[in-house]
Design an enzyme around this catalytic site. Sequence first.
Site, PDB file in Angstrom:
ATOM      1  N   HIS A   1       0.837  -1.197   0.000  1.00 55.79           N
ATOM      2  CA  HIS A   1       0.000   0.000   0.000  1.00 55.79           C
ATOM      3  C   HIS A   1       0.873   1.248   0.000  1.00 55.79           C
ATOM      4  CE1 HIS A   1       0.884   0.545   4.229  1.00 55.79           C
ATOM      5  NE2 HIS A   1       0.304  -0.603   4.573  1.00 55.79           N
TER       6      HIS A   1
ATOM      7  N   HIS B   1       4.114   1.344   2.346  1.00 55.19           N
ATOM      8  CA  HIS B   1       5.235   0.547   1.831  1.00 55.19           C
ATOM      9  C   HIS B   1       5.826   1.220   0.592  1.00 55.19           C
ATOM     10  CE1 HIS B   1       2.286  -2.736   3.243  1.00 55.19           C
ATOM     11  NE2 HIS B   1       3.190  -2.632   4.189  1.00 55.19           N
TER      12      HIS B   1
ATOM     13  N   CYS C   1      -2.331 -12.091  26.315  1.00 62.18           N
ATOM     14  CA  CYS C   1      -3.657 -12.114  25.688  1.00 62.18           C
ATOM     15  C   CYS C   1      -3.619 -13.167  24.589  1.00 62.18           C
ATOM     16  CB  CYS C   1      -4.014 -10.747  25.106  1.00 62.18           C
ATOM     17  SG  CYS C   1      -5.504 -10.829  24.067  1.00 62.18           S
TER      18      CYS C   1
ATOM     19  N   CYS D   1      -4.443 -11.802  21.035  1.00 59.39           N
ATOM     20  CA  CYS D   1      -3.357 -11.108  20.330  1.00 59.39           C
ATOM     21  C   CYS D   1      -2.113 -11.973  20.225  1.00 59.39           C
ATOM     22  CB  CYS D   1      -2.950  -9.832  21.068  1.00 59.39           C
ATOM     23  SG  CYS D   1      -4.262  -8.666  21.325  1.00 59.39           S
TER      24      CYS D   1
ATOM     25  N   CYS E   1      -7.220  -6.222  27.806  1.00 60.03           N
ATOM     26  CA  CYS E   1      -6.580  -6.001  26.507  1.00 60.03           C
ATOM     27  C   CYS E   1      -7.454  -5.024  25.722  1.00 60.03           C
ATOM     28  CB  CYS E   1      -6.465  -7.337  25.761  1.00 60.03           C
ATOM     29  SG  CYS E   1      -6.342  -7.113  23.979  1.00 60.03           S
TER      30      CYS E   1
ATOM     31  N   HIS F   1      -9.226  -6.847  22.674  1.00 56.29           N
ATOM     32  CA  HIS F   1     -10.193  -7.918  22.889  1.00 56.29           C
ATOM     33  C   HIS F   1     -11.117  -7.686  24.077  1.00 56.29           C
ATOM     34  CE1 HIS F   1      -7.181  -9.781  20.234  1.00 56.29           C
ATOM     35  NE2 HIS F   1      -8.234 -10.423  19.755  1.00 56.29           N
TER      36      HIS F   1
ATOM     37  N   LYS G   1      -6.825   7.409   9.802  1.00 58.40           N
ATOM     38  CA  LYS G   1      -5.985   6.256   9.459  1.00 58.40           C
ATOM     39  C   LYS G   1      -6.375   5.620   8.135  1.00 58.40           C
ATOM     40  CE  LYS G   1      -3.386   3.706  12.506  1.00 58.40           C
ATOM     41  NZ  LYS G   1      -3.054   2.581  13.271  1.00 58.40           N
TER      42      LYS G   1
ATOM     43  N   LYS H   1      -8.181  -1.164   5.902  1.00 58.61           N
ATOM     44  CA  LYS H   1      -8.977  -1.983   5.001  1.00 58.61           C
ATOM     45  C   LYS H   1     -10.457  -1.824   5.310  1.00 58.61           C
ATOM     46  CE  LYS H   1      -7.658  -6.287   2.833  1.00 58.61           C
ATOM     47  NZ  LYS H   1      -7.157  -7.639   3.029  1.00 58.61           N
TER      48      LYS H   1
END
Length: 510
Positions: free
Chosen positions: A18, A21, A126, A129, A143, A146, A295, A298
Amino acid sequence: MERIYITTPLYYVNAEPHLGHTYTTVVADTLKRYYRSIGYDAFLLTGTDEHGDKIAQAAAANGLDPKAYADRVSDLFRSTWDACGIAYDHFIRTTDGYHTKFVQSVLQKIYDAGEIYFGEYGGFYCYGCERFYTEKELVDGKCPDHQKAPDYISEKNYFFRMGKYQQRLIDALQARPELIRPERYRSEVLAFLREPLEDLCISRPTSRLQWGIALPFDSNYVTYVWFDALLNYVSALEHRGGESIAVLWPKANHLIAKDILKPHGIYWPTMLMAAGLPLYDHLHVHGYWNMDSGKMSKSLGNVIRPLEMKARFGMDAFRYFLLREMAFGQDAKFSEEALVTRINADLANNLGNFVSRALAMQQKYFDGVVQPLSANWASEDVKLRDIFAAAEFDLKSQMEELQFHRALEAVWSALDHANRYIVQTAPFTLIKDAEKKARVGELLHHLLEAVRTLSRVLAPFMPETAVQLRDLLALGDDGLNAPWGQGFAAGHKINPPKVLFPRIESNGKK
Ligand code: MSP
C-alpha cells in the site's frame, strides 16, 4: 569507488503493498538512482518478513499453510515493485534457506559467547493477540483490542543480554549524532535509554508457535520474529558473497518509518555489537502517511494501492507527489485532491508546458535543428544557466539530508525562472523580425539546455520522464552530462513535443 548500501524494511506478508510501503520503497529507489548518478556503486535491498504469530494467523484466516500464504503475498510485493520500476538489486525473504542458516549461525555464536541465557518470564498474556502486555498497556486491566482480562502466564524462554549494551549504545549515539536521523528520532531513542534497558526475549515455545526459525540449541523453541528479520540486512550480503559484507555493510543506510524505530534503534545495534559487527552507517526515519479521514485501513476502504495509482496517474506523477508532499521525518496527509492539484500545477502546467513550448518553437522556427550559440552570451542567458547550476547544487545538499521535497523545490524554482525567461525574452515576438532570427536560435538553444539539465536532475525522482525528455532531445545517456552550451553538436535535430503530463479533471480522468 564510493559505495552505498540502501535498505527498506522487510514488509510483513499479512498485508498487500500500500501507500506506506510504496513511499519507503520509492524513497529507497530514488536514493539509489541519485547515488548512482553521482558515481557511487549503490546497492538496494528489499524483501518480505514472513515468520511469527501475525503471519501464522493471517495464513490460517486464508485457509493456507503459512509457507504457501507467504509465497503468494511475497510474490505480490515483488511483482508490484517490478511493475513500479523499483531498481532493487536483491529481494530477500526471511524464509530463504540462506537467511535461516545465517540467523542460526548468529544465534549459535552469541549463545556460545554467553550472550543468550535461559530464564523464566512472567507476564499478562492475551491469547487473542498472542502476545504479552505490560500493565501500562492494559486499559482497566483488559486487553484494549479484545476487551478481555489477559491471563498471567509464566513461561521459560531464551533471552539476549541486551541490557548489557545500554551504555555502549548511548556512547555510540553520542559519538555519532548522525547515526539516527532526523535528530528527533535519535533523541527519542536516547530518551528511551534513560530507563534501564531490559534483556530481550528472543524465543517462542513451539507449543505456542511453530512458524519460525528453530533455535539451533533448543528445538523446542523458534526465534522471535524481530531477531530473525533484522538479520536480513547482513544475511543478504553474506549470500551475495565476495567482499559484500566487508565493503557494503559499513555503508548501510536503513530506511524505515517511525513505527519501527525501537527495533532498529535499540535491538538491532545491540545485536550487531553482540555479533561483533560494526554498526550501520545511518538509520533514516520518516513519518507516517495519514489519510484525510485519519488512518488508512482496510475496513474503512481507503487503502491506497500503488498499482492503482500508477494506472490512473502514471508512476512518475505518483512518485513526484510522494517525494514532494512529505517532508522526510514528518507526517503527511494523503488525499487524491492534493495529488491531482500537484499533477496539474507542477507537472502539467509548469514542467509540461515549459518543455512543450521550448520544443514546439524549435520545431516551428528551425524545423527542430538546434542553432549555434555566439561566443558572447547575453546576461539573461548566463543568469538562466547559473540558476540551474545553483539549483543542482542545492539539490545535492538537500539529498544529503534526505530532504526530497526541498530538492524538488529547488528544481521547480529554476523551472519557474525558465518560464519567466520565455516570457521576458519573448522569442515568439522576436521571430517576426527577420534580423532577430539568430537571437531566437540562441534563446531556444538555452531553453533546450534547460530541458537537458532537467532530464539529468529529475532522473532519480522521475526516471521515466527523464528518459522521455532525453528522447525528445534525441540524445543518448552520455549526452546528459556535458556542460551547459556543449550538449548539442552542430546541426543536431530534436523531436517534436508531446504531452508529458495530461491535465487531470477533478473526477480523476486524464
Ligand atoms: N516486518 C517489519 C519490519 C522488519 S524490518 C527488518 C514491519 N513490516 S511492515 O509491513 O509493517 O512495514 C512497516 C513499514 O512500512 C514502515 O516502517 C514504513 O516503512 C512502511 N509503512 C507502512 N505504513 C506506513 C504509513 N502509513 N506511512 C508511512 N510508511 C508506513 O514493520
